[in-house]
Design a protein around this motif. Structure first.
Motif, PDB file in Angstrom:
ATOM      1  N   ALA A   1     -10.634 115.070 103.928  1.00  0.00           N
ATOM      2  CA  ALA A   1     -10.628 116.582 103.663  1.00  0.00           C
ATOM      3  C   ALA A   1     -11.598 117.216 104.626  1.00  0.00           C
ATOM      4  O   ALA A   1     -11.542 118.305 105.308  1.00  0.00           O
ATOM      5  CB  ALA A   1     -10.458 117.102 102.430  1.00  0.00           C
ATOM      6  N   HIS A   2     -12.653 116.740 104.454  1.00  0.00           N
ATOM      7  CA  HIS A   2     -14.044 117.296 104.972  1.00  0.00           C
ATOM      8  C   HIS A   2     -13.851 117.169 106.592  1.00  0.00           C
ATOM      9  O   HIS A   2     -14.355 117.875 107.351  1.00  0.00           O
ATOM     10  CB  HIS A   2     -15.351 116.462 104.424  1.00  0.00           C
ATOM     11  N   PHE A   3     -13.608 115.861 106.947  1.00  0.00           N
ATOM     12  CA  PHE A   3     -13.251 115.614 108.308  1.00  0.00           C
ATOM     13  C   PHE A   3     -12.294 116.785 108.899  1.00  0.00           C
ATOM     14  O   PHE A   3     -12.266 117.094 109.907  1.00  0.00           O
ATOM     15  CB  PHE A   3     -12.689 114.181 108.534  1.00  0.00           C
ATOM     16  N   SER A   4     -11.066 116.797 108.526  1.00  0.00           N
ATOM     17  CA  SER A   4     -10.068 117.677 108.979  1.00  0.00           C
ATOM     18  C   SER A   4     -10.628 119.034 109.044  1.00  0.00           C
ATOM     19  O   SER A   4     -10.475 119.814 110.005  1.00  0.00           O
ATOM     20  CB  SER A   4      -9.110 117.621 107.927  1.00  0.00           C
TER      21      SER A   4
ATOM     22  N   ALA B   1      -6.235 105.684 117.763  1.00  0.00           N
ATOM     23  CA  ALA B   1      -6.912 107.091 117.478  1.00  0.00           C
ATOM     24  C   ALA B   1      -6.553 108.078 118.300  1.00  0.00           C
ATOM     25  O   ALA B   1      -6.380 109.309 117.962  1.00  0.00           O
ATOM     26  CB  ALA B   1      -8.623 106.926 117.130  1.00  0.00           C
ATOM     27  N   ILE B   2      -6.409 107.751 119.433  1.00  0.00           N
ATOM     28  CA  ILE B   2      -6.091 108.624 120.501  1.00  0.00           C
ATOM     29  C   ILE B   2      -4.496 109.297 120.269  1.00  0.00           C
ATOM     30  O   ILE B   2      -4.129 110.536 120.267  1.00  0.00           O
ATOM     31  CB  ILE B   2      -6.145 108.393 121.935  1.00  0.00           C
ATOM     32  N   ALA B   3      -3.678 108.237 120.204  1.00  0.00           N
ATOM     33  CA  ALA B   3      -2.308 108.537 119.716  1.00  0.00           C
ATOM     34  C   ALA B   3      -2.040 109.211 118.484  1.00  0.00           C
ATOM     35  O   ALA B   3      -1.085 109.994 118.262  1.00  0.00           O
ATOM     36  CB  ALA B   3      -1.527 107.173 119.886  1.00  0.00           C
ATOM     37  N   GLU B   4      -2.905 108.857 117.515  1.00  0.00           N
ATOM     38  CA  GLU B   4      -2.501 109.294 115.949  1.00  0.00           C
ATOM     39  C   GLU B   4      -4.114 109.801 115.349  1.00  0.00           C
ATOM     40  O   GLU B   4      -4.664 109.091 114.674  1.00  0.00           O
ATOM     41  CB  GLU B   4      -2.168 108.090 115.401  1.00  0.00           C
ATOM     42  N   PRO B   5      -4.345 111.105 115.577  1.00  0.00           N
ATOM     43  CA  PRO B   5      -5.597 111.459 115.220  1.00  0.00           C
ATOM     44  C   PRO B   5      -5.719 111.519 113.709  1.00  0.00           C
ATOM     45  O   PRO B   5      -6.649 111.506 113.071  1.00  0.00           O
ATOM     46  CB  PRO B   5      -5.654 112.914 115.720  1.00  0.00           C
ATOM     47  N   ASP B   6      -4.640 111.102 112.950  1.00  0.00           N
ATOM     48  CA  ASP B   6      -4.789 111.269 111.595  1.00  0.00           C
ATOM     49  C   ASP B   6      -5.301 109.881 111.125  1.00  0.00           C
ATOM     50  O   ASP B   6      -5.721 109.622 109.708  1.00  0.00           O
ATOM     51  CB  ASP B   6      -3.307 111.257 110.723  1.00  0.00           C
ATOM     52  N   PHE B   7      -5.660 109.028 112.171  1.00  0.00           N
ATOM     53  CA  PHE B   7      -6.192 107.751 111.747  1.00  0.00           C
ATOM     54  C   PHE B   7      -7.706 108.175 111.098  1.00  0.00           C
ATOM     55  O   PHE B   7      -8.046 107.534 110.138  1.00  0.00           O
ATOM     56  CB  PHE B   7      -6.546 107.146 113.026  1.00  0.00           C
ATOM     57  N   PHE B   8      -8.441 109.246 111.213  1.00  0.00           N
ATOM     58  CA  PHE B   8      -9.519 109.493 110.742  1.00  0.00           C
ATOM     59  C   PHE B   8      -9.623 109.961 109.513  1.00  0.00           C
ATOM     60  O   PHE B   8     -10.598 110.046 108.640  1.00  0.00           O
ATOM     61  CB  PHE B   8     -10.305 110.870 111.740  1.00  0.00           C
ATOM     62  N   SER B   9      -8.399 110.783 108.945  1.00  0.00           N
ATOM     63  CA  SER B   9      -8.392 111.481 107.732  1.00  0.00           C
ATOM     64  C   SER B   9      -7.568 110.615 106.634  1.00  0.00           C
ATOM     65  O   SER B   9      -7.327 110.901 105.340  1.00  0.00           O
ATOM     66  CB  SER B   9      -7.845 112.724 107.904  1.00  0.00           C
TER      67      SER B   9
ATOM     68  N   ALA C   1     -16.898 105.014 104.447  1.00  0.00           N
ATOM     69  CA  ALA C   1     -18.512 105.337 104.734  1.00  0.00           C
ATOM     70  C   ALA C   1     -18.744 105.687 106.097  1.00  0.00           C
ATOM     71  O   ALA C   1     -19.710 106.481 106.288  1.00  0.00           O
ATOM     72  CB  ALA C   1     -19.153 104.074 104.045  1.00  0.00           C
ATOM     73  N   ALA C   2     -18.181 104.830 106.997  1.00  0.00           N
ATOM     74  CA  ALA C   2     -18.447 105.284 108.308  1.00  0.00           C
ATOM     75  C   ALA C   2     -17.920 106.549 108.752  1.00  0.00           C
ATOM     76  O   ALA C   2     -18.715 107.552 109.556  1.00  0.00           O
ATOM     77  CB  ALA C   2     -17.829 104.096 109.105  1.00  0.00           C
ATOM     78  N   THR C   3     -16.806 107.162 108.328  1.00  0.00           N
ATOM     79  CA  THR C   3     -16.579 108.471 108.502  1.00  0.00           C
ATOM     80  C   THR C   3     -17.285 109.397 107.990  1.00  0.00           C
ATOM     81  O   THR C   3     -17.695 110.423 108.548  1.00  0.00           O
ATOM     82  CB  THR C   3     -15.080 108.735 107.902  1.00  0.00           C
ATOM     83  N   ARG C   4     -17.925 109.284 106.842  1.00  0.00           N
ATOM     84  CA  ARG C   4     -18.917 110.205 106.249  1.00  0.00           C
ATOM     85  C   ARG C   4     -20.230 110.168 106.985  1.00  0.00           C
ATOM     86  O   ARG C   4     -20.707 111.325 107.453  1.00  0.00           O
ATOM     87  CB  ARG C   4     -19.272 109.525 104.879  1.00  0.00           C
ATOM     88  N   SER C   5     -20.429 109.070 107.740  1.00  0.00           N
ATOM     89  CA  SER C   5     -21.684 109.147 108.477  1.00  0.00           C
ATOM     90  C   SER C   5     -21.519 109.887 109.620  1.00  0.00           C
ATOM     91  O   SER C   5     -22.190 110.649 110.104  1.00  0.00           O
ATOM     92  CB  SER C   5     -22.167 107.781 108.851  1.00  0.00           C
ATOM     93  N   ALA C   6     -20.193 109.685 110.469  1.00  0.00           N
ATOM     94  CA  ALA C   6     -19.835 110.392 111.642  1.00  0.00           C
ATOM     95  C   ALA C   6     -19.724 111.882 111.438  1.00  0.00           C
ATOM     96  O   ALA C   6     -20.345 112.760 112.216  1.00  0.00           O
ATOM     97  CB  ALA C   6     -18.382 109.907 111.974  1.00  0.00           C
ATOM     98  N   ILE C   7     -19.274 112.230 110.168  1.00  0.00           N
ATOM     99  CA  ILE C   7     -19.365 113.685 110.020  1.00  0.00           C
ATOM    100  C   ILE C   7     -20.710 114.324 109.865  1.00  0.00           C
ATOM    101  O   ILE C   7     -20.888 115.355 110.589  1.00  0.00           O
ATOM    102  CB  ILE C   7     -18.711 113.945 108.539  1.00  0.00           C
ATOM    103  N   SER C   8     -21.498 113.642 109.368  1.00  0.00           N
ATOM    104  CA  SER C   8     -23.122 113.992 109.204  1.00  0.00           C
ATOM    105  C   SER C   8     -23.544 114.268 110.527  1.00  0.00           C
ATOM    106  O   SER C   8     -24.150 115.236 110.855  1.00  0.00           O
ATOM    107  CB  SER C   8     -23.818 113.034 108.215  1.00  0.00           C
ATOM    108  N   LYS C   9     -23.098 113.393 111.378  1.00  0.00           N
ATOM    109  CA  LYS C   9     -23.858 113.508 112.672  1.00  0.00           C
ATOM    110  C   LYS C   9     -23.488 114.639 113.606  1.00  0.00           C
ATOM    111  O   LYS C   9     -23.578 115.362 114.313  1.00  0.00           O
ATOM    112  CB  LYS C   9     -23.665 111.994 113.542  1.00  0.00           C
ATOM    113  N   ILE C  10     -21.903 114.799 113.298  1.00  0.00           N
ATOM    114  CA  ILE C  10     -21.295 115.786 114.233  1.00  0.00           C
ATOM    115  C   ILE C  10     -21.673 117.212 113.749  1.00  0.00           C
ATOM    116  O   ILE C  10     -21.711 118.091 114.674  1.00  0.00           O
ATOM    117  CB  ILE C  10     -19.855 115.394 114.162  1.00  0.00           C
ATOM    118  N   ASN C  11     -21.797 117.352 112.342  1.00  0.00           N
ATOM    119  CA  ASN C  11     -22.340 118.654 112.065  1.00  0.00           C
ATOM    120  C   ASN C  11     -23.531 118.900 112.451  1.00  0.00           C
ATOM    121  O   ASN C  11     -24.105 120.088 112.602  1.00  0.00           O
ATOM    122  CB  ASN C  11     -22.296 118.609 110.533  1.00  0.00           C
ATOM    123  N   ALA C  12     -24.515 117.692 112.479  1.00  0.00           N
ATOM    124  CA  ALA C  12     -25.840 118.120 113.023  1.00  0.00           C
ATOM    125  C   ALA C  12     -25.901 118.415 114.616  1.00  0.00           C
ATOM    126  O   ALA C  12     -26.749 119.127 115.057  1.00  0.00           O
ATOM    127  CB  ALA C  12     -26.654 116.670 112.781  1.00  0.00           C
ATOM    128  N   ASP C  13     -24.866 117.741 115.409  1.00  0.00           N
ATOM    129  CA  ASP C  13     -24.942 118.148 116.727  1.00  0.00           C
ATOM    130  C   ASP C  13     -23.287 118.265 116.990  1.00  0.00           C
ATOM    131  O   ASP C  13     -22.868 117.184 117.623  1.00  0.00           O
ATOM    132  CB  ASP C  13     -25.506 116.983 117.541  1.00  0.00           C
TER     133      ASP C  13
END
Length: 815
Positions: free
Chosen positions: A333-336, A449-457, A797-809
């Protein structure tokens, strides 16, 4: 007031009132069936399954409209037959009970029996405390200890009426099975309200406004703590008024939503209780249950027999389960929300996407470079196939990939997948030798992931599930050659190579290899060393034995339903000798001499239990009884019963045999004995077929299996709710946990699950094997005594790390 009418008159009126209350809103049952079928139709499934669900939905639309009226007609007809609490043979028996003929039982009859038994058990579970009060009030009026087994008030008789009327309007048993869970809830709620209204009706007429608990409390004989024991009969009644936790078939369900005891006009919710009936003595030696219920129902009902030691259980009940366990992860949900802020419309999957041609070519080049680097021989001094080198290689080509992208969405996806795999490839708990194979999944994952962005969520996406399952099996076992052995590493390598070989199939290839990997894991963790192989073999025997015991009990009940047999003998055959038959069949084979000897003992016991009216018959009993008792004792010993338990069983049996010897029992004719003997000789041919499954109502008798080399978890944990029971079913082979049991804390791995996931076997690093039944497994999860070694999956866990880095930059998404 009660005194103004005869007891029989008040009970007849109550029975009529109860029937009217039950059928006044049966439309709710039809609505539940229709809604449940509609939900099934909406689920994604294979073509054949989807078509069957559509056919079922149409069948309900055509026929189910007549079900409420048919049910009302059947129930009113049943009540108008004029049964009373003292009756023992009524129209219900002849119209609803399964008729016992000397012939093979067809599959539909077996299915119907099982469905009725499961529904009966569910109704009892939901209505336990309301029925308890009603039973007490009816007993007060009639001066009888219990409601008659054939009375319409009994849940098993309502269950028969529900299924009978369902079939009468042309609906199939397969349709009921598909909707079973929702139908149990709807029918249970309807019966609960009918019981409640009937209780209120009786209170208005002065019948027992306050239900006294004392008649239901007794001291447990021989119990050192002297704790009180709740006397709950097998029909689910007899519980204390005001206690909130319902004694379910496995001791886990929440109780009645209505308070009981003093009745007013409104319902009032109850609080959560602390009852833990799974600590009872198991099904053997429990009170008899009515004919028509399965042994599974018997075992479940008998499990509700003992109040827990509150001092021992306090820690279990107050220690909460981990907050994340059993709950959806908030990461998706946070990623979306994040992506919607930075790139509106990113998750739109209304039309399929494929990588642009330039990006596809760039991805192929990166993939080839990574594969070449991994597969170079170690002697090549230019080769460095370490995770850090692979990560560095991919980073060097990261800009090329983004430059080849044709849209902001592609550039964002490239960045997100790179961040995910950066977290995965730097995860120290993954063995370095296997991280290189995870690295080779980055480009195939990017494509999907390009074909199906819901891969991330979506944690259920097959690409994520494959990565998570591979990680879960090896996480934290760096250097453990017994776990990370060549077969597992070879399989992971094969999986990655298959995904690489079919770059354009995306989701489908991930799902295919995921299914293959799951099958591999089931066999691998079951067979990867001698200790687990031996433990799994024992667990499979336990499951087979318990299943056979239920099946034997079902068939014995059918055989004896019309035969005049002492209750003590019936109880012994159903609760003890069925298990002896099952044990002998598992150990020696169904057609072995040992099984024939055990079957012969059952026939001999039935003959001995008939009234002996002549001197010659009594002399024959005296001659044949010692060897019979020796055979019974030997059979119980083989089934693992303790000497004390054997003595108690034989003591109860002797009372019945003494009555027969004194000609106080009912005679069994020679014709009936001959017929029983013939059926017993072929009982294995009459058992339910191989599709028979244990349901969640049966109770594992741990005392009979500890000696076999398994440590059976028999206590501990806290009352689990439906969510924890569902989580217990979702555990998978290969997953690791921290177990706190009997003062020991250790890391264990799930190595085997039985049919319907009713049994689960864990193996520790020290070789100790621990067997859980599902209800106890859920109780340990609830109490935090069994905690997953991974707090969250690898990709989460990897998605959580990615969210943190995207929010920072945020600029890195489009850079």
């Amino acid at each position: 007031m009660a005194g103004h009418a005869s007891p029989g008159g008040i009970i007849d009126q109550a029975r009529l009132f109860f029937a009217e209350q039950f059928v006044k809103d049966t439309q709710a049952l039809l609505d539940a069936a229709t809604e449940s079928a509609a939900k099934l139709v909406e689920l994604t499934a294979e073509r054949a399954v989807a078509q069957a669900r559509r056919d079922m939905f149409q069948d309900i639309q055509r026929h189910a409209g007549a079900w409420p009226a048919q049910l009302g007609e059947d129930l009113r007809e049943r009540v108008s037959a004029g049964d009373s609490l003292s009756s023992t043979a009524t129209a219900l028996v002849s119209s609803l009970a399964v008729r016992v003929d000397l012939s093979l039982v067809d599959d539909e009859t077996v299915d119907r029996d099982i469905i009725m038994s499961r529904l009966s058990l569910a109704l009892q579970d939901i209505t336990t405390w309301e029925y308890t009060d009603l039973r007490a009030r009816l007993a007060k009026i009639s001066q009888r200890q219990d409601v008659d087994e054939t009375d319409v008030f009994k849940a098993q008789n309502i269950a028969r009426l529900l299924v009978k009327s369902w079939m009468a309007v042309g609906l199939s048993l397969k349709t009921w099975q598909a909707l079973e869970q929702d139908m149990h809830k709807a029918c249970g709620q309807r019966l609960l309200e009918a019981y409640h209204e009937t209780n209120a009706w009786l209170v208005e007429r002065g019948v027992l406004p306050e239900v006294d608990l004392r008649p239901f409390i007794r001291r447990a004989e021989g119990h050192s703590s002297g704790r009180p024991q709740l006397d709950i009969p097998a029909d689910g009644g007899g519980g204390p008024t005001g206690m909130s936790t319902s004694v379910g078939p496995y001791g886990t369900q929440a109780g009645s939503p209505y308070a009981t005891g003093t009745y007013g006009g409104a319902y009032s919710p109850q609080a959560t209780g602390t009852f833990d009936p799974v600590q009872g003595q198991g099904y053997r030696g429990a009170p008899a249950i009515p004919p028509g219920q399965t042994a599974a129902a018997q075992r479940g009902s008998a499990a509700a027999g003992r109040l827990p030691n509150l001092d021992d259980e306090t820690r279990m009940l107050t220690r909460p389960a981990p907050a994340h366990w059993g709950e959806p992860s908030p990461v998706g949900a946070h990623f979306s929300a994040m992506m919607e802020r930075h790139l509106p419309g990113f998750k739109d999957t209304s039309s399929p996407r494929a990588p642009s041609q330039r990006l596809a070519q760039a991805m192929e080049q990166v993939q080839a470079r990574v594969a070449h680097q991994v597969e170079l021989p170690s002697s090549d001094t230019h080769s460095d196939p370490s995770p850090s080198a692979l990560l560095r290689n991919i980073r060097e080509r990261h800009a090329d990939l983004k430059q080849a992208a044709s849209s902001p969405a592609e550039r964002a996806t490239i960045e997100l997948v790179a961040l995910l795999f950066q977290a995965i490839l730097t995860e120290d708990r993954l063995p370095a030798s296997l991280r290189v194979w995870f690295a080779r999944l980055q480009m195939p994952t990017l494509r999907v992931a390009i074909a199906e962005p819901d891969f991330f969520s979506s944690e259920e996406h097959p690409a994520r599930r494959l990565i998570d399952r591979m990680g879960a099996c090896v996480m934290g076992f760096e250097g453990d050659a017994d776990v990370i052995g060549s077969p597992l590493e070879t399989e992971i390598r094969r999986v990655v190579q298959v995904v690489e070989a079919f770059p354009d199939t995306g989701r489908r290839v991930f799902q295919t290899v995921l299914n293959e990997f799951e099958k591999f894991l089931e066999a691998y963790f079951r067979d990867h060393n001698d200790t687990t192989r031996f433990a799994v073999s024992l667990a499979e025997q336990v499951e087979q034995r318990e299943t056979l015991a239920i099946q034997y009990t079902i068939e014995l009940r059918k055989m004896l339903s019309d035969v005049p047999v002492q209750d003590g003998v019936r109880d012994f055959l159903f609760h003890i000798w069925a298990d002896v038959l099952a044990t002998s069949a598992v150990r020696h084979g169904a057609q072995s001499e040992e099984v024939r000897r055990v079957r012969g003992a059952a026939t001999e016991l039935l003959w001995t239990a008939g009234a002996k009216t002549t001197r010659e018959e009594r002399a024959e009993v005296i001659r044949r009884l010692p060897p019979l008792l020796a055979t019974l004792r030997q059979g119980m010993t083989s089934a693992g019963l303790s000497t004390q338990r054997q003595d108690e069983s034989l003591k109860s049996l002797n009372l019945a045999l003494a009555a027969a010897f004194g000609a106080r029992a009912v005679s069994i004719s020679d014709e009936q004995l001959d017929a029983l003997k013939r059926r017993l000789e072929t009982i294995e041919e009459l058992l339910p077929d191989e599709d028979f499954e244990l349901d969640e109502s049966w109770v594992l008798d741990e005392a009979s299996h500890e000696q076999e080399g398994l440590e059976v978890v028999s206590d501990g944990g806290s009352l689990p709710g439906p969510q924890m029971l569902e989580m217990a079913e979702r555990l998978q082979p290969g997953e690791s946990f921290h177990l706190d049991y009997r003062g020991r804390q250790e890391r264990v791995r799930l190595v085997w699950q039985g049919m319907s996931k009713q049994l689960t076997l864990f193996n520790g690093a020290n070789g100790r094997c621990v067997l859980f039944q599902k209800a106890r497994l859920a109780a340990f999860l609830q109490a935090g005594l069994l905690i997953p070694a991974q707090e969250e999956s690898l990709t989460t866990a990897a998605t959580r790390s990615a969210i943190s880095k995207i929010n920072a930059d945020p600029a890195r998404l489009l850079g």
